[in-house]
Structures are given as C-alpha cells and as structure tokens.
Design an enzyme around this catalytic site. Structure first.
Site, PDB file in Angstrom:
ATOM      1  N   GLU A 125       8.607  92.884 -69.748  1.00 57.09           N
ATOM      2  CA  GLU A 125       8.906  92.182 -70.741  1.00 57.09           C
ATOM      3  C   GLU A 125       8.244  93.301 -72.086  1.00 57.09           C
ATOM      4  O   GLU A 125       7.264  93.762 -72.143  1.00 57.09           O
ATOM      5  CB  GLU A 125       8.586  91.132 -71.143  1.00 57.09           C
ATOM      6  CG  GLU A 125       8.745  89.921 -72.483  1.00 57.09           C
ATOM      7  CD  GLU A 125       7.994  88.676 -72.132  1.00 57.09           C
ATOM      8  OE1 GLU A 125       6.608  89.107 -72.308  1.00 57.09           O
ATOM      9  OE2 GLU A 125       8.755  87.820 -73.241  1.00 57.09           O
ATOM     10  N   CYS A 149      10.738  85.521 -76.774  1.00 54.42           N
ATOM     11  CA  CYS A 149      10.617  85.691 -75.261  1.00 54.42           C
ATOM     12  C   CYS A 149      12.207  85.676 -74.556  1.00 54.42           C
ATOM     13  O   CYS A 149      12.516  85.460 -73.938  1.00 54.42           O
ATOM     14  CB  CYS A 149      10.308  84.318 -75.477  1.00 54.42           C
ATOM     15  SG  CYS A 149      10.493  82.439 -75.043  1.00 54.42           S
ATOM     16  N   LYS A 202      -4.660  75.206 -80.701  1.00 55.98           N
ATOM     17  CA  LYS A 202      -5.190  76.754 -80.933  1.00 55.98           C
ATOM     18  C   LYS A 202      -4.268  77.673 -81.520  1.00 55.98           C
ATOM     19  O   LYS A 202      -3.271  78.080 -80.004  1.00 55.98           O
ATOM     20  CB  LYS A 202      -6.152  76.915 -80.062  1.00 55.98           C
ATOM     21  CG  LYS A 202      -6.886  78.540 -79.968  1.00 55.98           C
ATOM     22  CD  LYS A 202      -7.360  79.520 -79.006  1.00 55.98           C
ATOM     23  CE  LYS A 202      -5.946  80.647 -78.781  1.00 55.98           C
ATOM     24  NZ  LYS A 202      -5.975  81.631 -79.720  1.00 55.98           N
TER      25      LYS A 202
HETATM   26  P1  NDP Z   1      -1.252  85.535 -74.762  1.00 56.76           P
HETATM   27  O1  NDP Z   1      -0.455  85.339 -72.902  1.00 56.76           O
HETATM   28  O2  NDP Z   1      -1.673  87.018 -75.220  1.00 56.76           O
HETATM   29  O3  NDP Z   1      -1.334  84.825 -75.754  1.00 56.76           O
HETATM   30  C1  NDP Z   1      -0.616  83.522 -76.600  1.00 56.76           C
HETATM   31  C2  NDP Z   1      -1.903  82.855 -76.444  1.00 56.76           C
HETATM   32  O4  NDP Z   1      -3.108  82.198 -75.469  1.00 56.76           O
HETATM   33  C3  NDP Z   1      -2.951  82.922 -78.102  1.00 56.76           C
HETATM   34  O5  NDP Z   1      -2.879  81.936 -78.701  1.00 56.76           O
HETATM   35  C4  NDP Z   1      -4.071  83.602 -76.753  1.00 56.76           C
HETATM   36  O6  NDP Z   1      -5.063  83.677 -77.448  1.00 56.76           O
HETATM   37  C5  NDP Z   1      -4.144  82.193 -75.524  1.00 56.76           C
HETATM   38  N1  NDP Z   1      -5.046  83.114 -74.664  1.00 56.76           N
HETATM   39  C6  NDP Z   1      -5.273  84.204 -74.237  1.00 56.76           C
HETATM   40  N2  NDP Z   1      -6.429  83.995 -72.665  1.00 56.76           N
HETATM   41  C7  NDP Z   1      -6.277  83.036 -72.887  1.00 56.76           C
HETATM   42  C8  NDP Z   1      -6.698  82.051 -72.049  1.00 56.76           C
HETATM   43  N3  NDP Z   1      -8.041  82.960 -70.879  1.00 56.76           N
HETATM   44  N4  NDP Z   1      -7.216  80.944 -72.155  1.00 56.76           N
HETATM   45  C9  NDP Z   1      -6.450  80.120 -73.656  1.00 56.76           C
HETATM   46  N5  NDP Z   1      -5.777  81.090 -74.155  1.00 56.76           N
HETATM   47  C10 NDP Z   1      -5.222  81.993 -73.664  1.00 56.76           C
HETATM   48  O7  NDP Z   1       0.624  86.468 -75.415  1.00 56.76           O
HETATM   49  P2  NDP Z   1       0.835  86.730 -77.436  1.00 56.76           P
HETATM   50  O8  NDP Z   1       0.297  85.719 -78.445  1.00 56.76           O
HETATM   51  O9  NDP Z   1       1.013  87.778 -77.180  1.00 56.76           O
HETATM   52  O10 NDP Z   1       2.267  86.343 -77.243  1.00 56.76           O
HETATM   53  C11 NDP Z   1       3.248  86.991 -76.787  1.00 56.76           C
HETATM   54  C12 NDP Z   1       3.990  86.171 -75.302  1.00 56.76           C
HETATM   55  O11 NDP Z   1       4.026  84.954 -75.585  1.00 56.76           O
HETATM   56  C13 NDP Z   1       5.636  86.858 -74.235  1.00 56.76           C
HETATM   57  O12 NDP Z   1       5.111  86.782 -73.354  1.00 56.76           O
HETATM   58  C14 NDP Z   1       6.887  85.786 -74.894  1.00 56.76           C
HETATM   59  O13 NDP Z   1       7.720  86.140 -74.212  1.00 56.76           O
HETATM   60  C15 NDP Z   1       5.880  84.771 -75.217  1.00 56.76           C
HETATM   61  N6  NDP Z   1       6.459  83.284 -75.713  1.00 56.76           N
HETATM   62  C16 NDP Z   1       7.419  82.697 -75.122  1.00 56.76           C
HETATM   63  C17 NDP Z   1       8.273  81.146 -74.921  1.00 56.76           C
HETATM   64  C18 NDP Z   1       8.391  80.780 -74.300  1.00 56.76           C
HETATM   65  O14 NDP Z   1       9.322  79.461 -75.250  1.00 56.76           O
HETATM   66  N7  NDP Z   1       8.791  80.769 -73.033  1.00 56.76           N
HETATM   67  C19 NDP Z   1       8.413  81.630 -76.344  1.00 56.76           C
HETATM   68  C20 NDP Z   1       6.958  82.425 -76.814  1.00 56.76           C
HETATM   69  C21 NDP Z   1       6.556  83.879 -76.484  1.00 56.76           C
HETATM   70  P3  NDP Z   1      -5.389  85.565 -78.111  1.00 56.76           P
HETATM   71  O15 NDP Z   1      -4.558  86.351 -78.976  1.00 56.76           O
HETATM   72  O16 NDP Z   1      -7.151  85.394 -78.994  1.00 56.76           O
HETATM   73  O17 NDP Z   1      -5.610  86.176 -77.115  1.00 56.76           O
END
Ligand code: NDP
Length: 500
Positions: free
Chosen positions: A403, A306, A197
């Site tokens: 962050e 990240c 997803k």
């Molecule tokens: P989110 O946590 O908002 O979303 C990540 C994914 O999870 C999206 O596909 C989102 O869909 C989905 N999601 C949201 N709510 C749910 C739920 N309740 N159940 C299951 N899936 C859900 O993060 P962002 O997309 O805003 O990405 C940025 C974040 O990712 C930053 O905090 C960054 O640090 C982190 N990140 C971490 C990395 C690592 O390796 N540690 C690498 C890259 C990024 P939707 O968008 O529709 O909400």
C-alpha cells in the site's frame, strides 16, 4: 503551483482562534493541559500552528476510569431515545460549525477544503443521524426452547444486546474526523463510552468534536480524547484491563500488533486496515466514463485513501487509451494550497510520508515498471508529490504489492475476465474493488469472484452510512458503518425463564 506562504490568513476567525489555543487532553468533560507538549504542524507550510498535549499513562488511567464510570452510571441511565437525541444534536452542531472544523481539518492534514467539507462534515453528519436512529432499533430475539434435561415446566427464551463497554477508538490521520465519527457514533448509539486516540498529527478536530459532544448534552466521561503517540497512549489503551473493545483504523502492521496484544485478554477488536483496491475495466466499458473515474479513484485525497483505486486493470484492447487518458488528467492536476478553491491536490501529510511514496515509486522503476507520468517532488516547500502512473506492472513488484497511500497508480492489462479476477485477487489486501462494464453477466461473475469487503459497479469508493464497511484478508475484520457497526458494539445475553 498556487501556494500561500501564510495560508492561515485564509481561515475564519473561529478556526484561527481554535488554533491559537493551547490544547490539552479531554477527560471527563474537561480539557486538561499536560506538561509534555508537542507541535502541530501545518502540513502545507511545515510551520507550527498549534501545540497539543502528549498524554501520560496516568491520563490513560483517568480517561478509562471516566469512561467506565459514565458507562455504568449516567450513560446507562439514558434511554435509547435520549442517546438518539444527543447524536442528532451533535450532527446539528457539526453542521453549524462546519466552516471552522473543515478548516482545522485541512490545516492539520493538508487535505483539500472541499474534501474535508464533503467527508469530515457532510458524510459525518449523515453517519451521526443514521447511528442516532439505530439507538432505538437494537433488537434481540424470542426463541422456542426444548431443554430435554428439565422435563417439566415451560420456558421463555430470549436474547438481548447490551453495550459491549468501554471502547478505545484509535484512528489515523488521513480522514481524521470522519473516521473518529465512524467509531464514536455507533459506539454511543449502542450505549458504550469511548476513549478516542487520534493520530498525533491530527488531534485538533478530535478535540473540537469532544467539546461539541459536551455542547450536545452528551454527559461527561462518555467521550474522552487522549492525544499522543500510538506506542505510548495507543498501546496502553489496548492493554488496559478496563477497556472492553478496541476499534482501530490504521495500517495492517499496527492492526496486527493490536490484535495480538488484545488476544491475551480476549478483547473484542475491530480492525479497518490497509488496502490496495483494484479498478477493473472490462472491454465494453466507456472510456469517457472510466478515465476520469480512474483518475479520481486514485488521486482524490492525494491517494491517502484506504480504498483508493490504486491498481488499474484494463482489457488489453482498451489499455493504452485508458492509461494515456488517466495520465493526461494526472498531468493537468493543479497542486497547491488546500485552502484555495482552485487547488485539485494539496501536499501529502508530511515530508517523511512523501519520501516513502518516492521510495516505492523508485523501487517500481528499478523492478521494470514503466513511468508514464509524475514520479517526482515539485521544487517547492511542503510535502507535495506529483500524480504518478507506473504502467506494465506485475503483482510482485513492490509498488503493486504494498500500500503506497499516495497519488500513485499502477496499471496492467488483461485479456480475459478470469485473468482480471486473478490479478485483482493477487494481493494480501481485500478492502474494496470496482468493476466497470455494462455487461450484466460479466459483472455478476466478477463481483462474485472478488475477494473484498466492498464491491462497486461503475463507481469507485462509494461509501454510505447504511452499508457495512469492512475488509477481508489483511484489510481487517469487523465493520464501520451500517447496522453491523452498531451490533459490533454490543454483546448478546441469552435468558431462560422457567415457569413450573
Ligand atoms: P498507523 O497504523 O501507523 O496508525 C494508526 C493509529 O494507531 C495512530 O493513531 C497511531 O499512533 C496508532 N498506533 C500506532 N502504534 C500503535 C500501537 N502499538 N498500539 C495502539 N495504537 C497504535 O496508520 P496511519 O496513521 O499511518 O494511517 C494510514 C493507514 O490507515 C493506512 O494503512 C490506511 O490504509 C489505513 N486506513 C484504513 C482505513 C479503513 O477503513 N480500512 C481508512 C483509513 C486509513 P501514531 O501515529 O503515534 O503511531
């Protein structure tokens, strides 16, 4: 700022033709158009460039069922060297289609073409080839047994690893394709099947990847892609009883909700979450090396990394020189269309995210941080934000504690290595940290004291497919990359054979 009103004209015919298609969900090897659709927006211009399908709960059931069937059928029948061959072919196809795919990645995210080529294509090819090799190297152990309550007979005891099962891979927008491959490659190497997803903002590269997977000979049902929202599709995958593992990358808040939901079914969960990585400059470090590294440690990928080096800690005797040097680079960064070679920073991923970055900078200013440079939105369409530095910060200030995920560096000085360690560890996050020095004794002390999953010495954000990448504290649990990522997609079975 150099900007093209119609940057689609810069794209290859293949990328344009892919954007012009109507996109569905990818289930059991077939693209299925859904009735509920949403627009895919070019992050640079805000124009609609394509449409995607909002997957339904029925789609979730179908995708998980397809993944389960393939797991227990066609994919289970493929031997390790055949899984290896599939992943190698997928790597080759990514290479052959690199221009089209990196362009699609730039359009859907606003990221520089140099970045999508370097990370989503080149790094991903290495990850796929490394993970392909791992498929034939998953090992168990043979163990001498003593079992005292069965006194007679002999035993052979051994362990082996089986695929953990159907994996729901949920990924963010900041490196959409690269992170999708971090999830899919070790899962397939281990013999698992996947329902991916992507973020609703960046679904296109995931869909193209699914098509290439079929072309690579990966059987139908092994890789499925559901586009749509996290609250509907993501949450349904997490609670689906036929999903065995959740492999998630995203924010700490979402990660926590996923871990809580998965706990009631005792599902395996790996979480790569947020970060606030320190970039620590000791007194002996060479400013000529450190200054550009600190600038690009935060400003690369527009700070949407990240493990961006978002907290700069510099020895007091070097502080002014280093902060001013980084500021000079920040002021010179050329903003513009991500598709132009001369651009050094494109827009943030969307206007809402840009406004949140602004809010955090404003909070820092009102809490006493000194604005050295940036802090504003250029007067231009698109979600651009100026490269920004807030100096003289303390750990409790909002832009230091949270962050930001944008081009904002916070900076503070220290006098001793002990103080530097206290500052570096004074955070809820523990993803990465870099130490800049040539003093081996001090480096050793610092690297041992850092509480984070990755420590880099005289380099920042250096990720390699062979090195496990994972966070401590609120930055997550489990690993992407390395052998650990493959083992995280297996479960151990212990066997005892009794010979009387
Ligand atoms: P989110 O946590 O908002 O979303 C990540 C994914 O999870 C999206 O596909 C989102 O869909 C989905 N999601 C949201 N709510 C749910 C739920 N309740 N159940 C299951 N899936 C859900 O993060 P962002 O997309 O805003 O990405 C940025 C974040 O990712 C930053 O905090 C960054 O640090 C982190 N990140 C971490 C990395 C690592 O390796 N540690 C690498 C890259 C990024 P939707 O968008 O529709 O909400």
């Amino acid at each position: 700022m150099k900007h093209f009103e119609n940057d689609l004209e810069l794209l290859s015919a293949e990328a344009r033709s892919f954007l012009n298609r109507e996109h569905g969900v990818f289930i059991d090897g077939k693209m299925v158009l859904g009735e509920e659709r949403y627009d895919i927006v070019d992050a640079t211009t805000g124009r609609t460039v394509s449409t995607a399908t909002d997957a339904t709960l029925a789609d979730v059931d179908l995708a998980v069922a397809a993944a389960r069937k393939a797991l227990e059928g066609v994919w289970a029948q493929r031997r390790p060297h055949e899984r290896e061959a599939c992943l190698l072919r997928l790597a080759d196809l990514l290479q052959q289609n690199s221009r089209e795919i990196s362009e699609i990645a730039s359009i859907e995210s606003g990221r520089l073409l140099t970045n999508t080529r370097g990370i989503d294509i080149e790094h991903s090819i290495l990850v796929l080839r490394y993970m392909a090799g791992m498929a034939t190297k998953i090992k168990g152990a043979t163990l001498p047994l003593s079992i005292p309550y069965i006194p007679r007979g002999e035993f052979d005891g051994y362990t082996y690893r089986e695929p953990i099962g159907v994996v729901a891979a949920i990924v963010p927008w900041n490196v959409a394709l690269g992170i999708a491959i971090w999830k899919i490659a070790p899962a397939l190497a281990a013999g698992c099947t996947v329902v991916l997803k992507p973020s609703p903002q960046t679904p296109l590269t995931a869909l193209r990847l699914a098509e290439l997977a079929t072309e690579a000979g990966i059987p139908d049902g092994v890789v499925n892609v559901l586009t749509g929202s996290g609250s509907q599709v993501g949450a349904a995958l997490v609670r689906h009883p036929d999903v065995d593992k959740i492999s998630f990358t995203g924010s700490t808040g979402t990660g926590r909700r996923i871990a809580e939901a998965a706990a009631s079914q005792f599902k395996s969960v790996s979480l790569e979450l947020g970060g606030k990585s320190p970039f620590i400059v000791l007194e002996d470090a060479d400013p000529a090396v450190v200054i550009p590294a600190a600038a690009w440690g935060i400003f690369a990928n527009h700070g949407q990394n990240c493990c961006a080096g978002s907290r700069l800690y510099v020895h007091a005797n070097r502080y002014d020189e280093v902060v001013e040097g980084v500021a000079e680079i920040a002021r010179s960064i050329r903003l513009g269309s991500p598709l132009l070679a001369e651009t050094q920073m494109g827009p943030l991923t969307n206007l809402g995210h840009r406004d949140r970055v602004l809010q955090l900078v404003e909070a820092g200013k009102s809490e006493g941080a000194r604005l050295v440079t940036g802090g504003g939105r250029p007067d231009h369409p698109g979600a651009y934000f100026e490269p920004t530095i807030l100096a003289d910060v303390t750990s409790r200030m909002t832009p230091v504690a949270e962050e930001i995920f944008g081009p904002v560096l916070v900076a503070a000085s220290f006098k001793t290595e002990e103080e530097a360690l206290l500052l570096a560890n004074d955070t809820e996050f523990g993803l990465g940290a870099s130490i800049w020095s040539n003093d081996t004794r001090k480096i050793r002390k610092m690297r041992r004291g850092i509480k984070a999953g990755s420590v880099w010495v005289n380099v920042h954000n250096a990720l390699d497919m062979a090195l496990p990448f994972g966070g401590w504290k609120n930055s997550g649990q489990g690993f992407d990359l390395g052998e650990e990522a493959v083992l995280g997609h297996t479960r151990v079975k212990a066997v005892v054979e009794h010979f009387s």
